[in-house]
Design a protein around this motif. Structure first.
Motif, PDB file in Angstrom:
ATOM      1  N   VAL A  16       0.853  -1.202   0.000  1.00  0.00           N
ATOM      2  CA  VAL A  16       0.000   0.000   0.000  1.00  0.00           C
ATOM      3  C   VAL A  16       0.884   1.246   0.000  1.00  0.00           C
ATOM      4  CG1 VAL A  16      -1.636   1.357   1.367  1.00  0.00           C
ATOM      5  CG2 VAL A  16      -2.014  -1.102   1.053  1.00  0.00           C
ATOM      6  N   ALA A  17       1.932   1.238   0.816  1.00  0.00           N
ATOM      7  CA  ALA A  17       2.832   2.392   0.875  1.00  0.00           C
ATOM      8  C   ALA A  17       3.544   2.599  -0.457  1.00  0.00           C
ATOM      9  CB  ALA A  17       3.853   2.200   1.997  1.00  0.00           C
ATOM     10  N   GLU A  18       3.999   1.511  -1.061  1.00  0.00           N
ATOM     11  CA  GLU A  18       4.707   1.619  -2.343  1.00  0.00           C
ATOM     12  C   GLU A  18       3.787   2.091  -3.461  1.00  0.00           C
ATOM     13  OE1 GLU A  18       6.317  -2.293  -2.830  1.00  0.00           O
ATOM     14  OE2 GLU A  18       7.759  -2.014  -1.197  1.00  0.00           O
ATOM     15  N   GLU A  19       2.551   1.613  -3.461  1.00  0.00           N
ATOM     16  CA  GLU A  19       1.595   1.980  -4.513  1.00  0.00           C
ATOM     17  C   GLU A  19       0.941   3.338  -4.251  1.00  0.00           C
ATOM     18  OE1 GLU A  19       0.989   0.435  -7.405  1.00  0.00           O
ATOM     19  OE2 GLU A  19       2.504  -1.058  -6.915  1.00  0.00           O
ATOM     20  N   GLY A  20       0.865   3.728  -2.998  1.00  0.00           N
ATOM     21  CA  GLY A  20       0.236   5.008  -2.656  1.00  0.00           C
ATOM     22  C   GLY A  20      -1.280   4.980  -2.699  1.00  0.00           C
ATOM     23  N   SER A  21      -1.847   3.778  -2.841  1.00  0.00           N
ATOM     24  CA  SER A  21      -3.310   3.659  -2.835  1.00  0.00           C
ATOM     25  C   SER A  21      -3.708   2.211  -2.589  1.00  0.00           C
ATOM     26  CB  SER A  21      -3.916   4.120  -4.167  1.00  0.00           C
ATOM     27  OG  SER A  21      -3.663   3.164  -5.180  1.00  0.00           O
ATOM     28  N   PHE A  22      -4.922   2.061  -2.060  1.00  0.00           N
ATOM     29  CA  PHE A  22      -5.448   0.712  -1.841  1.00  0.00           C
ATOM     30  C   PHE A  22      -5.785   0.054  -3.177  1.00  0.00           C
ATOM     31  CE2 PHE A  22      -6.304   2.563   2.367  1.00  0.00           C
ATOM     32  CZ  PHE A  22      -5.665   1.616   3.151  1.00  0.00           C
ATOM     33  N   LEU A  68       7.278   2.865  11.134  1.00  0.00           N
ATOM     34  CA  LEU A  68       6.881   1.461  11.149  1.00  0.00           C
ATOM     35  C   LEU A  68       7.260   0.781   9.835  1.00  0.00           C
ATOM     36  CD1 LEU A  68       5.159  -0.936  12.429  1.00  0.00           C
ATOM     37  CD2 LEU A  68       3.354  -0.076  10.944  1.00  0.00           C
ATOM     38  N   LEU A  69       6.963   1.406   8.721  1.00  0.00           N
ATOM     39  CA  LEU A  69       7.243   0.824   7.409  1.00  0.00           C
ATOM     40  C   LEU A  69       8.743   0.661   7.171  1.00  0.00           C
ATOM     41  CD1 LEU A  69       4.524   2.798   5.456  1.00  0.00           C
ATOM     42  CD2 LEU A  69       4.511   0.322   5.906  1.00  0.00           C
ATOM     43  N   ARG A  70       9.535   1.624   7.620  1.00  0.00           N
ATOM     44  CA  ARG A  70      10.994   1.528   7.489  1.00  0.00           C
ATOM     45  C   ARG A  70      11.509   0.323   8.274  1.00  0.00           C
ATOM     46  NH1 ARG A  70      12.688   5.783  10.326  1.00  0.00           N
ATOM     47  NH2 ARG A  70      13.099   4.411  12.069  1.00  0.00           N
ATOM     48  N   ASP A  71      11.052   0.203   9.527  1.00  0.00           N
ATOM     49  CA  ASP A  71      11.474  -0.930  10.352  1.00  0.00           C
ATOM     50  C   ASP A  71      10.942  -2.250   9.786  1.00  0.00           C
ATOM     51  OD1 ASP A  71      12.767   0.826  12.036  1.00  0.00           O
ATOM     52  OD2 ASP A  71      11.196   0.810  13.567  1.00  0.00           O
ATOM     53  N   LEU A  72       9.741  -2.215   9.290  1.00  0.00           N
ATOM     54  CA  LEU A  72       9.117  -3.410   8.720  1.00  0.00           C
ATOM     55  C   LEU A  72       9.890  -3.903   7.499  1.00  0.00           C
ATOM     56  CD1 LEU A  72       6.800  -5.366   8.943  1.00  0.00           C
ATOM     57  CD2 LEU A  72       5.370  -3.752   7.695  1.00  0.00           C
ATOM     58  N   ARG A  73      10.334  -2.997   6.654  1.00  0.00           N
ATOM     59  CA  ARG A  73      11.145  -3.382   5.491  1.00  0.00           C
ATOM     60  C   ARG A  73      12.412  -4.107   5.933  1.00  0.00           C
ATOM     61  NH1 ARG A  73       9.462   1.702   3.836  1.00  0.00           N
ATOM     62  NH2 ARG A  73       8.037   1.611   2.055  1.00  0.00           N
ATOM     63  N   ARG A  74      13.057  -3.548   6.959  1.00  0.00           N
ATOM     64  CA  ARG A  74      14.285  -4.155   7.476  1.00  0.00           C
ATOM     65  C   ARG A  74      13.997  -5.538   8.061  1.00  0.00           C
ATOM     66  NH1 ARG A  74      15.628  -4.515  12.361  1.00  0.00           N
ATOM     67  NH2 ARG A  74      14.341  -2.785  13.055  1.00  0.00           N
ATOM     68  N   VAL A  75      12.958  -5.658   8.855  1.00  0.00           N
ATOM     69  CA  VAL A  75      12.618  -6.937   9.483  1.00  0.00           C
ATOM     70  C   VAL A  75      12.275  -7.987   8.431  1.00  0.00           C
ATOM     71  CG1 VAL A  75      10.873  -8.081  10.915  1.00  0.00           C
ATOM     72  CG2 VAL A  75      11.894  -5.937  11.683  1.00  0.00           C
ATOM     73  N   LEU A  76      11.486  -7.619   7.433  1.00  0.00           N
ATOM     74  CA  LEU A  76      11.108  -8.584   6.396  1.00  0.00           C
ATOM     75  C   LEU A  76      12.299  -8.957   5.514  1.00  0.00           C
ATOM     76  CD1 LEU A  76       7.513  -7.405   5.443  1.00  0.00           C
ATOM     77  CD2 LEU A  76       8.211  -9.265   6.955  1.00  0.00           C
ATOM     78  N   ARG A  77      13.198  -8.001   5.279  1.00  0.00           N
ATOM     79  CA  ARG A  77      14.420  -8.305   4.534  1.00  0.00           C
ATOM     80  C   ARG A  77      15.271  -9.300   5.332  1.00  0.00           C
ATOM     81  NH1 ARG A  77      15.460  -3.388   3.189  1.00  0.00           N
ATOM     82  NH2 ARG A  77      16.585  -2.910   5.082  1.00  0.00           N
ATOM     83  N   ASP A  78      15.371  -9.075   6.655  1.00  0.00           N
ATOM     84  CA  ASP A  78      16.110 -10.007   7.515  1.00  0.00           C
ATOM     85  C   ASP A  78      15.448 -11.383   7.521  1.00  0.00           C
ATOM     86  OD1 ASP A  78      17.874  -7.989   8.138  1.00  0.00           O
ATOM     87  OD2 ASP A  78      17.080  -7.638  10.153  1.00  0.00           O
ATOM     88  N   LEU A  79      14.125 -11.406   7.581  1.00  0.00           N
ATOM     89  CA  LEU A  79      13.393 -12.670   7.561  1.00  0.00           C
ATOM     90  C   LEU A  79      13.629 -13.408   6.254  1.00  0.00           C
ATOM     91  CD1 LEU A  79      11.396 -14.666   8.789  1.00  0.00           C
ATOM     92  CD2 LEU A  79       9.539 -13.246   7.876  1.00  0.00           C
ATOM     93  N   ASP A  80      13.584 -12.693   5.136  1.00  0.00           N
ATOM     94  CA  ASP A  80      13.853 -13.313   3.838  1.00  0.00           C
ATOM     95  C   ASP A  80      15.253 -13.929   3.812  1.00  0.00           C
ATOM     96  OD1 ASP A  80      11.371 -12.680   2.824  1.00  0.00           O
ATOM     97  OD2 ASP A  80      12.060 -10.907   1.734  1.00  0.00           O
TER      98      ASP A  80
END
Length: 139
Positions: A16-22, A68-80
């Motif tokens: 949603v953040a990357e697309e800027g819309s639902f 939140l989104l910045r931290d989430l990107r990092r966490v998901l990258r680490d998870l991957d």
């Protein structure tokens, strides 16, 4: 709280953040835009904060949402990375699985010859029959 938030919902928040819309995120994820909006609303409710400011042209992250989104990107990258490492370790383990069996030399020589024969004559059918020491057929 960790168990109440699904990984898919977190991934959707990033889209949603990357697309800027639902609507744009809906097209990309294949999830109906109203269901996607509900997921994000439920996430915001679970977190107790607004992640996106909604406006007629789409959405944009709030200050808290941007963090939140910045931290989430990092966490998901680490998870991957963690999942990829686990997958590589599993594949390496499968490749290096060995069995330590002591086999007399004449048996290994026979098996080597048998393997060579099978490789060199693929159109030949081979049937192995186990017999007892007296030579009686056990099959």
């Amino acid at each position: 709280m960790r168990r109440r938030v699904q990984l898919l919902t977190l991934d959707c928040a990033l889209v949603v953040a990357e697309e800027g819309s639902f609507l744009g995120a809906s097209r990309r994820t294949g999830i109906h835009h109203s269901a996607l909006s509900r997921r994000i609303r439920d996430l915001e409710h679970a977190l107790g904060t607004t992640i996106f400011e909604r406006h007629s042209g789409g959405v944009r992250p709030t200050l808290a949402g941007a963090e939140l989104l910045r931290d989430l990107r990092r966490v998901l990258r680490d998870l991957d990375g963690t999942l990829a490492t686990a997958g590589m370790a599993r594949r390496q383990q499968a490749k290096s699985a060995t069995a330590d069996i002591e086999v007399p030399a004449h048996i290994t020589e026979f098996l080597d010859e048998l393997i060579d024969f099978i490789r060199s004559t693929p159109n030949v059918s081979l049937r192995l029959v186990e017999t007892n020491r007296a030579g009686a057929d056990l099959s």
